[in-house]
Write a protein that holds these residues in place. Structure first.
Motif, PDB file in Angstrom:
ATOM      1  N   ARG A  75      28.076  38.633  -4.366  1.00 31.17           N
ATOM      2  CA  ARG A  75      27.025  37.636  -3.498  1.00 31.17           C
ATOM      3  C   ARG A  75      26.227  37.086  -4.820  1.00 31.17           C
ATOM      4  NH1 ARG A  75      25.627  42.953  -3.684  1.00 31.17           N
ATOM      5  NH2 ARG A  75      24.281  43.797  -5.348  1.00 31.17           N
ATOM      6  N   THR A 242      29.851  26.958   6.928  1.00 34.01           N
ATOM      7  CA  THR A 242      28.521  27.069   6.366  1.00 34.01           C
ATOM      8  C   THR A 242      28.417  28.379   6.125  1.00 34.01           C
ATOM      9  OG1 THR A 242      28.275  25.433   7.509  1.00 34.01           O
ATOM     10  CG2 THR A 242      25.756  26.316   6.932  1.00 34.01           C
ATOM     11  N   ARG A 243      28.402  29.586   7.374  1.00 31.38           N
ATOM     12  CA  ARG A 243      27.742  31.144   7.339  1.00 31.38           C
ATOM     13  C   ARG A 243      28.228  31.543   6.235  1.00 31.38           C
ATOM     14  NH1 ARG A 243      29.091  30.712  12.484  1.00 31.38           N
ATOM     15  NH2 ARG A 243      30.889  31.690  12.310  1.00 31.38           N
ATOM     16  N   ARG A 246      26.971  30.180   2.382  1.00 32.68           N
ATOM     17  CA  ARG A 246      25.677  30.588   2.650  1.00 32.68           C
ATOM     18  C   ARG A 246      25.959  31.770   1.855  1.00 32.68           C
ATOM     19  NH1 ARG A 246      21.082  28.384   4.115  1.00 32.68           N
ATOM     20  NH2 ARG A 246      21.744  27.134   5.685  1.00 32.68           N
ATOM     21  N   SER A 249      27.311  31.597  -1.316  1.00 35.08           N
ATOM     22  CA  SER A 249      26.490  30.875  -2.814  1.00 35.08           C
ATOM     23  C   SER A 249      24.407  30.727  -2.852  1.00 35.08           C
ATOM     24  CB  SER A 249      26.336  29.404  -2.845  1.00 35.08           C
ATOM     25  OG  SER A 249      25.887  29.504  -1.296  1.00 35.08           O
ATOM     26  N   GLY A 250      24.468  31.328  -1.470  1.00 33.25           N
ATOM     27  CA  GLY A 250      22.526  31.111  -0.454  1.00 33.25           C
ATOM     28  C   GLY A 250      22.093  30.047  -0.472  1.00 33.25           C
ATOM     29  N   LEU A 251      23.314  28.566  -0.401  1.00 36.77           N
ATOM     30  CA  LEU A 251      22.728  27.752  -0.116  1.00 36.77           C
ATOM     31  C   LEU A 251      23.883  26.718   0.891  1.00 36.77           C
ATOM     32  CD1 LEU A 251      22.947  25.781  -4.208  1.00 36.77           C
ATOM     33  CD2 LEU A 251      20.552  26.473  -2.411  1.00 36.77           C
ATOM     34  N   THR A 252      23.505  25.760   1.371  1.00 36.63           N
ATOM     35  CA  THR A 252      24.835  24.980   2.313  1.00 36.63           C
ATOM     36  C   THR A 252      26.123  24.367   1.592  1.00 36.63           C
ATOM     37  OG1 THR A 252      23.041  23.167   2.593  1.00 36.63           O
ATOM     38  CG2 THR A 252      22.418  24.657   4.677  1.00 36.63           C
ATOM     39  N   TYR A 256      24.765  23.121  -2.070  1.00 33.11           N
ATOM     40  CA  TYR A 256      25.016  23.390  -3.046  1.00 33.11           C
ATOM     41  C   TYR A 256      25.572  21.113  -4.093  1.00 33.11           C
ATOM     42  CZ  TYR A 256      29.052  24.397  -6.504  1.00 33.11           C
ATOM     43  OH  TYR A 256      29.609  24.588  -7.319  1.00 33.11           O
TER      44      TYR A 256
END
Length: 272
Positions: A75, A242-243, A246, A249-252, A256
C-alpha cells in the motif's frame, strides 16, 4: 517542491544483479513548512540512511531512526518531510535483498526495522561516516558496505530468481500457476519461498509489477487512452486498472499523472 531533488545512481556491475539503484533525496535548503512525498509499492526492499531532519511521525513509526530497512510494500505511504532533507538509499531488485539481509522478508512487509538489527556495528559505522562525506563519496561508501554484506544473508532460491525474472519480463502479466510450472514447484511452495525472500506472494509481486509498469508508461504516453493503456498493462478493462491503481497509490491514474507533472514543473523529479 522547494528545491528537493531525487536522483538514482546505477550500481556497479558486481552488484547490478541484486541492486536496482542507489538513490538520493536532497534539499538545497531547509524545507519551510511540510513537504509531502508519496512512496508507492514497487516490489523492492530498501535500506535507507536519513542524514537530515526526521520526517513527521504520521505513518512513520521508524521516523527517528537514522538508518533502517524498509520491506516490500502493498500500500502507499505518505512521508511528510520538513527542515533539512538528506537521504541516501539502496533499492534492491525484488528478491535481491535476500543475499544481504539475514531475516525472512515477510517479517518487514509494509514495515521497517532498524538497520543495526540486521547489520550490527556496520550500521553504526555508516551512520557515522556518511554525514561528513561528499555526495559521490556517500555512493562509494554504500557500495563498499554492500560488498561487505553480500553473502551474509540467504542464497536466492533458483525458483524465486526464475519467477522474479518472468514477472519482470512480462510486466506482471503472468499467472501464479504459470510461474509454478515454469519453476518446477507447487504454487504453495513458491508462495512460501516468495514470502521469505521477496516479502510478497507471487500474485502480489505480479500485481505490483503491473502497477509499476503503468506508472512508467503514464508520462511517456500522455495522449494514450485509458482503455488502451489498461489492456496493454494486463488489466481486464479501464475500471479494473483504476481500482488497482487507487488501491496501490491512493489516487486515480489521472490524478497521479497530474501530481507528477506538477511535481516536475515545480522543481521536483519524477520517481521521487
Amino acid at each position: 517542491m522547494q528545491g528537493i531533488r531525487y536522483a538514482e545512481h546505477a550500481p556497479p556491475p558486481d552488484l547490478a544483479d541484486r541492486v536496482e539503484c542507489i538513490w538520493t533525496v536532497r534539499s538545497a535548503a531547509p524545507v519551510a513548512g511540510v513537504h509531502l512525498s508519496r512512496v508507492l509499492p514497487d516490489g523492492c526492499t530498501d535500506v535507507v540512511f536519513n542524514l537530515g531532519d526526521p520526517p513527521l511521525r504520521e505513518g512513520m513509526p521508524h521516523h527517528r531512526l537514522r538508518s533502517y530497512v524498509v520491506g516490500a510494500m502493498r500500500r502507499p505511504l505518505e512521508v511528510r518531510m520538513r527542515g533539512a532533507v538528506e537521504l541516501v538509499g539502496v533499492r534492491f531488485r525484488p528478491g535481491g535483498s535476500a543475499a544481504f539481509l539475514p531475516l525472512p522478508l515477510a517479517e518487514i512487509t509494509d514495515a521497517a526495522v532498524a538497520l543495526s538489527e540486521v547489520w550490527g556495528s556496520l550500521a553504526d559505522e555508516l551512520e557515522s561516516r556518511l554525514p561528513g562525506a561528499s555526495h559521490a563519496e556517500r555512493v562509494r561508501i554504500v557500495e563498499a558496505a554492500l560488498r561487505e554484506r553480500r553473502g551474509r544473508g540467504r542464497p536466492l532460491h533458483a525458483a524465486v530468481a526464475r519467477a522474479c525474472a518472468l514477472i519482470a519480463r512480462s510486466g506482471g502479466c503472468v499467472a501464479v500457476e504459470a510461474l509454478a510450472a515454469e519453476t518446477g514447484t507447487s504454487r504453495r511452495h513458491l508462495e512460501r519461498l516468495f514470502l521469505e525472500q521477496v516479502g510478497l506472494t507471487p500474485k502480489t509481486a505480479a500485481r505490483v509489477a503491473r502497477f509499476r509498469r503503468l506508472c512508467g508508461l503514464l508520462p511517456q504516453r500522455p495522449g494514450a487512452g485509458w482503455s488502451r493503456l489498461a489492456l496493454e498493462c494486463g488489466y481486464h478493462d479501464q475500471a479494473h486498472m483504476t481500482r488497482e491503481f487507487r488501491a496501490l497509490s491512493g489516487l486515480t491514474p489521472g490524478a497521479y499523472h497530474r501530481e507528477r507533472v506538477a511535481s516536475v514543473q515545480d522543481g521536483g523529479a519524477a520517481g521521487e
